[in-house]
Structure formats: C-alpha cells, structure tokens
Design an enzyme around this catalytic site. Sequence first.
Site, PDB file in Angstrom:
ATOM      1  N   ASP A  54       6.615 -11.461 -11.718  1.00 62.24           N
ATOM      2  CA  ASP A  54       8.077 -10.759 -12.829  1.00 62.24           C
ATOM      3  C   ASP A  54       7.843 -11.229 -14.029  1.00 62.24           C
ATOM      4  OD1 ASP A  54       8.004 -13.306 -12.342  1.00 62.24           O
ATOM      5  OD2 ASP A  54      10.639 -14.138 -11.958  1.00 62.24           O
ATOM      6  N   ASP A  93       2.227 -11.367 -15.122  1.00 66.96           N
ATOM      7  CA  ASP A  93       2.367 -10.649 -13.908  1.00 66.96           C
ATOM      8  C   ASP A  93       1.409 -10.040 -13.977  1.00 66.96           C
ATOM      9  OD1 ASP A  93       2.087 -13.104 -11.892  1.00 66.96           O
ATOM     10  OD2 ASP A  93       4.570 -12.801 -12.342  1.00 66.96           O
ATOM     11  N   THR A  95       1.336  28.039  13.136  1.00 67.20           N
ATOM     12  CA  THR A  95       1.344  27.511  14.204  1.00 67.20           C
ATOM     13  C   THR A  95       0.548  26.203  13.673  1.00 67.20           C
ATOM     14  OG1 THR A  95      -0.481  28.256  15.050  1.00 67.20           O
ATOM     15  CG2 THR A  95       0.966  28.992  15.669  1.00 67.20           C
ATOM     16  N   VAL A 106     -12.258  29.597   6.579  1.00 73.83           N
ATOM     17  CA  VAL A 106     -10.835  28.513   6.385  1.00 73.83           C
ATOM     18  C   VAL A 106     -10.024  28.108   7.424  1.00 73.83           C
ATOM     19  CG1 VAL A 106      -9.140  30.569   5.760  1.00 73.83           C
ATOM     20  CG2 VAL A 106     -11.578  31.039   4.911  1.00 73.83           C
ATOM     21  N   ASP A 118       4.322 -14.515  -6.385  1.00 71.24           N
ATOM     22  CA  ASP A 118       4.658 -15.300  -7.192  1.00 71.24           C
ATOM     23  C   ASP A 118       5.925 -16.204  -6.877  1.00 71.24           C
ATOM     24  OD1 ASP A 118       4.834 -17.026  -9.890  1.00 71.24           O
ATOM     25  OD2 ASP A 118       6.815 -15.408 -10.351  1.00 71.24           O
TER      26      ASP A 118
END
Length: 883
Positions: free
Chosen positions: A619, A623, A715, A287, A334
């Site tokens: 855009d 694409d 900690t 653990v 692009d």
Amino acid sequence: MVPFYSQSKEELFAALVCDETGLTQSEVLERRRRYGANRLREAPPPNPLLLFIDQFKSFIIYILLFAVVFALAIGEYVDSLIIIAIVLLNALIGFFQEYGAARSLAALKEMTEVMAVALRDGVWQSVKSGSLVPGDLISVVVGDKIPADARIIGANRLLVEEAALTGESLPVEKESAALSGTLQIADQKNMLFSSTSVVSGRAQAVVVATGMKTEIGAIADLVETAKEELTPLQRRLDSFGRRLGLVIIVICVLVMMLSCGKEFLLLQTISRDSLVAFAFIAISLAVAAVPTALPAVVTIALSIGVKRLLRRKALVRRLASVETLGSCDVICTDKTGTLTCNQMTVRLAWTLKQELSLEAPPAHEKLCPVEKLLFLAGAACNDAVIKRVESGFETRGNPTEIALLVSAEKVDCHHYGQRLDEIPFDGLRKRMSVLMEEKDGARLYVKGAPDAILEIATRVFLNGDVVPLNDKLRDLIIARNDLYAGQAMRVLAFACSDLDGEKANDPATESDLIFIGLQALVDPPRPDVRQAIIKTYAAGIRVIMITGDYRETARAIGKEVGIEGEVLTGMEMADLNDDELRERLKNGTNIFARVIPEHKQRIVTILQDLGHTVAMTGDGVNDAPALKKANIGIAVGSGTDVAKEAADFVLLDDSFSHIINAIEEGRGIYDNIQKSIMLLLSGNLGEVLIIFLAVLLGWNLPLTAVMLLWINMVTDGAPALAFSVDGYGRNIMRRPPKPRDEALLTGRKLALITVLGVAGTLIALLIFRLTGGASSLESEITKARTMVFNFVVLYEMILVFIIRREYDVPLFSNAWVWSAVILSVALQGVLMYTPMAFYFKLAPLNFYDIVKLLSGGLVFYLMALIYQALKKTMVKSALIRNI
C-alpha cells in the site's frame, strides 16, 4: 560524508552553509540553479502509436495476418475482413487498457506538490514545495505533509506517520538530538522524509535533500528502472502460437506435395487448374487450422474476468495480467493494512484485580471502581477526538490515543472533567500527565511506558484499597507487561493522584502516584485473514509477509494469521549475498521484518530467479518498485497513488481475503481460455487430419475449402466464445498452481485433444467411405461430403461438453454454452435446407442419413467417456502409489 542524522546542529549548518535565520531569496535562486527544482523526474508520456503497434507483437497475431493474406489470395474476402476485425478489436481493447500504465512517476510527482512554510529573508512564509532547496529552514505542524527530506533541529511532541515509506504501523516519535551508528530510515528519529505526514506536535527542520535526491526520489528511480515481466499467459500464448504456426506450415506443405504427387503419378503432369485447386485446398486448410477466434476468446474472457473481479472488490489495470494471479505460487504481502486492520485497538485491560478482554467488552455496571478509573485515565490523558456515528466511530488524532478513547467508549466510561494543565509526552520521560478539574477536586492522570510509570508510582489499588507498591506487586506488574510485549502488543501503564489546590501546579506532584493498571494495544489481524491464508495454502500458494515492523511484532502477527517460518530482518538480509538469501528463501523463511524498498525488490527478484510466479501486495510508496517488478502487483485501495499506479490490480477493499477471490477468478479465467483453445484445436485437428489422411490414402477430398471456412467461422466461434463466461470447476481452489514454465496445454490436455481429434477423424472417414466417398460419381461424392460436413459440426458440438466435463464444470451451469450450441446447429440447418446449400454443393439428407450421423456422434461420445474414465483411474492409481 557523515550522515545528516549524526551531525550536530552546528555541523549541519556548516555542511549546508546556512544558519537559524534561514536563506535569502538570492541564495534560494542560486541553489535552485545548482540543485534543480524539488520535483521528481517526469517520465515521458507513452506514445499512443507505438503502444497500439505493440498490441500486434504476438506470434498468434502474425499467424492470423498471414491467414488474411492467404484468404485474400483465394478470394475469400469476407473471411479476411472477419479476421482483420478480430485482430483490430483485440488490439484496441489492449491499447485502451494499457494506455495509462506508465504514470507511476506522475503520481509520485503529485504527492510532492504541497505547500511548505519556510524562513526566507528572516520571515516565515508559505512557499510551493517545488521551490525548496537544501539549506531551507522549514516549519511543520500537525496535519502537514513533509515537503522534502529534512533534519530536525527542534521538536515538540512530534509524531510522524511513516507507514507509506517504511511500513511501520505506528507513528514515529521524533527528536532533534544527533544519532550515532548506521541506521535504516525507520530508525532515523531526527529526520523527516518527503511524502510522510505529521500526526501531532510541531518541529523546525533544515532541508537536506530535494527532488530525486530524497528517499522518495530513490524509490522513483527503482520504479523507473524495474523491468516489467511478461505474464505467464503472454509467454504461453506466444510459445503456443509459434509451435502451431510451424505445425500448420508443415501440414499445408505436405498436403500440397501429396496432392501434386498423386496428380503427377496418375497423369504424369500437373495442370495449372489442378495446381490452383491444390493450393486452394492447402491455403483453406491453413485458414481452418488457425484458431481465428482465439484472440477474441482471450480478450473477451479477460474482459469478463475484469468485470467479475470488480464485483469481488478488485480493479484491474492491465488486461493481460488477469490470469497471472491465478498462476502465481508465491504471494509477498505487506502486513499493515493488508493482513492487519491498520488501526490500533486496545485488546486487553489489566488491573491487579483481573484481566478484561475488549474483544467482548463487559457492561459498564460490571466494572469495579479501579477498572472504571483505568478507562477514565485513558480518556482523560488524551488529545484525540472521537465521535460516535451510525457506522461506528469518527476519529481524529494519534492512533494510540484514538484506541484509548474507543476502549473507554466500549465500556461506557466518559470523562467530563476540565483540563487545567498538562506535561506533554516526550521521549526522555516516556509519559504524559494531565491535571483535571473534577467534581471532587483536582486529579492528576499519568500515562506512559510501564517502566516510566513504575518509577514514580509508590502505591497501587488492590482489593478496593490503596496499598504500598512493594517489590512483589512490582514484579507482578512487570511480568504482566513482559507477557503482553512478548505477544507483540504495545503496553501503556496508567497512574493517578488526588491533589489539593496548593499542589495542583507543583511539578513535584508527578510523584508518589497510585498505579491503576495496564492497557495492551495491537494492530489486530483482519477477522477473515486467517481463513484466507488457509485457503491460500490449500491452493498450493506460499505466503511471505514483508513488513517494516520489528521482528517480534512480525513474528507474533505471522503466528496469529497462520504464516509460519523463520524471521529475517532487513539488517540481517543486507549481510547476505544473493546465494545465501536464496537458500534462506528455499528453506522456509516466510517473514521479513524492518525491510526497506530495495529489500522488497530483491526478495521478489530472487523468488523469480527460483522459478516462482510472484504476486506482491502493498500500500505504500515503499512497495511501488516491488509491485512493478513482481509478476503481478496488487495495491490496496487505501494505499498511496504511487502503489496503485505501479500495480496491476487495486483491491477496493484492503482485506487479504479479496486476493483469494482474485486468485479464484484468475484460475477460472485461465481455465476458460484453455477450454476455448482445446475446443478450437480439437475441431481444427479433426479437420486437418481428415484432409491430410484422405490425401495420404489417395481418396477424394471429404471436405471442400468453403466447407472448412464455414466450420471455422460459424461452428467453432460461438461455443468457444461462450466458454468465456463459463462456470469454474468444483476443485479449482484445491489444486496446485501451474508451474511457471508449463506450456499453454499440458500433456494430459494435449493427449485428450489428440484422442478426440483422432477418434473424430476415424469416424468421419468411415462415414465418408460408407456413404459413397470412394465413388467416381460426383453426386455420390457430394452426398458423402455432406455427411462428413454435418458430422464434423456434430462432433464439435459434442466436444463442447466433453471438454467441460474434463474441468468438472456442472452440466447446466452456463446457459450461454447451450445457446451457442443450439445456434450453431440452427445455422447448420439453415445452410442445409435453404438455397445456400447450392453454393456449398450440399446434398439433402433423409431421416436415415440423420440417424447415421447421430449414431456416429454417439459412438464418438462413448469413446471420449471411456478415455476420460481410464485416464482418471490411472491418475488415482499413480497417486496411491506415491503415498
């Protein structure tokens, strides 16, 4: 089959079994049954349950779940609940981030849901685009979105914006005549394509394809079939988790076997209580060895990165993709709207007197009469509309005509005449003429291609006079046009003629004109893009420009923004096999012109096969497949919904420079995750080695299981989480990207972890031995364990600053890190000096004990500094030898 663009009107009607009277309602219904609705195929909605389950498909999550079972077995229910909470929180955040990731086709569908005007039963009527069928006769006018793929049979001054489909920055002039040859989409001038828009003019066309048979439907297929790649972080975490799991299992088994072996050698038997105790230690060690805070650290670091990116104009659609951009080594971008402004602009105006730059336009009073006339001609021979507003100009119309109006506004030239007549622009004449009523009489203004204007111009303005246009002056004009065209500028020529009332309506008046001058237009690069590309190169990232524009335009823009390399067109690329294209990419081909969607996806695929981590920006609809296929897809904010849905990131501002900001964030986020992992592993390695070596040497155990769990829960966690908001190193953008196959932690980082872990372990064991660890008295063993317990906490706090120093992060740049360290120390003090100490079997420490701990911490810190200094010197020496 002969392409529709090559067929005459008669052949077209015969192929589609229709005519100029349109279809009847019964024919429409029959064709709907045959061809289906004019809609794109819908993707099934994502199953929320399966999507949630997918969040647990990580080897590190398997380890944590395994740790939960162990923790339950040893009765540590609180620890089990904490681990389960971390896993569930991580899964929920990932689930909600990715729930909308599969909506690309829905966005495509919405783009086609428009109204159309069709000739049905001999009557023009408005119909839903979904009802259109092949053979329908449709009519489109300015402002319309094209509802289906169609062949034009009649057009009047038709210009269509196809940038979303082809990447072409200028509107395309359409015609109705049949075309020959094998043509790409951008060159099919007599075709209309679904999802494009009419900029000016009107046309009638016959629908030839609907739904998934359209060009946008073909793209939808590509988007649907493109395989999404695992992000580098996902691959690295998975690989790291598998290796860590194997190491933990091996160490736990060894500890169990050594403990049992020692008991058997001493007592010749192993009691049940001892077996349970040894199992308890081994399970606790497992653990403790698993970095339980890691999933939370990764998720929080990515989430904080999302907020930082939003502030820097980048919207994240997939949480796990945040760090990928920082790891990419190739950006395929692009041109239109990303590198350029996607706005035609007059850059230069030229007369035989001089050249004027519109980047710093002269005052109106400094213009000579012929220069004023040049700008007035551009404003008069124009159908666009412009209105000056606070933020600049509000415009409507053809981008080229808008640019002419803006250039006239810049030099304060306004045309107030009344239009009497016009001869529209067409592809054969390549010019437009308008007859204007002005205060001194009627004047004809003509604009068009320079060669078309020179055909009808016989005179020219020179030194304030009108003189004959001789061969010398004609050659001078042609040379200037060629100069501008060679710089990828679109050149328009202007001419005029004063007419009397009798000649005003005579078509023959479009002759014997006076040449005025030229205006050269360009879609200019964004002002900050060149500097952004320089930064990209400094970061070791290659930039490849992929555009639908012509070769020379692409080459000129590439040169202007700083993208060097060979140019390859889509047609040339189609003639190359994958091996040949791979060689071209390896040998510096960085500009691709006149490409189609399949080309973009092919480029991305080959780059990935070459081992690159590829970012793709774009855009348009065209694409979308490459955006989805790329390791990281980046859509610009002004782009289509399809591009945004297929992308991992959406830039809220189209500027390429924001990609560089996102790269910096991606690298910083990855560094912060890496710092957290180093902290967790260094601490856990120390804990594991302390137990392992003590068992191997036959010593008493320096740490109990409950101590290990406290260290692991308290900690470790707070400082590791504080790293999520840590600052970035000073040289983060002056180092090469991480190789695609690089492990989560490099050899240098692992060496540092090992050195720190071993150094901390040796000091801890020395403290244990010197403070009573070898005693047989329980009280002395308890004191020694308390010393080791507190040293490990101190050691891990020192690790925080050593690791930050490795990344060149300023010491006081993160108040959260300091707060986490102070909190951890405070919690340790609460544990030591409250009744809680009884349950942890801790002994109180006096002043001298604390001095010993601080001395041990100082020795550890000095050892770490010496190692880092030696390592830095070795790296510099290696670099010098390689020069």
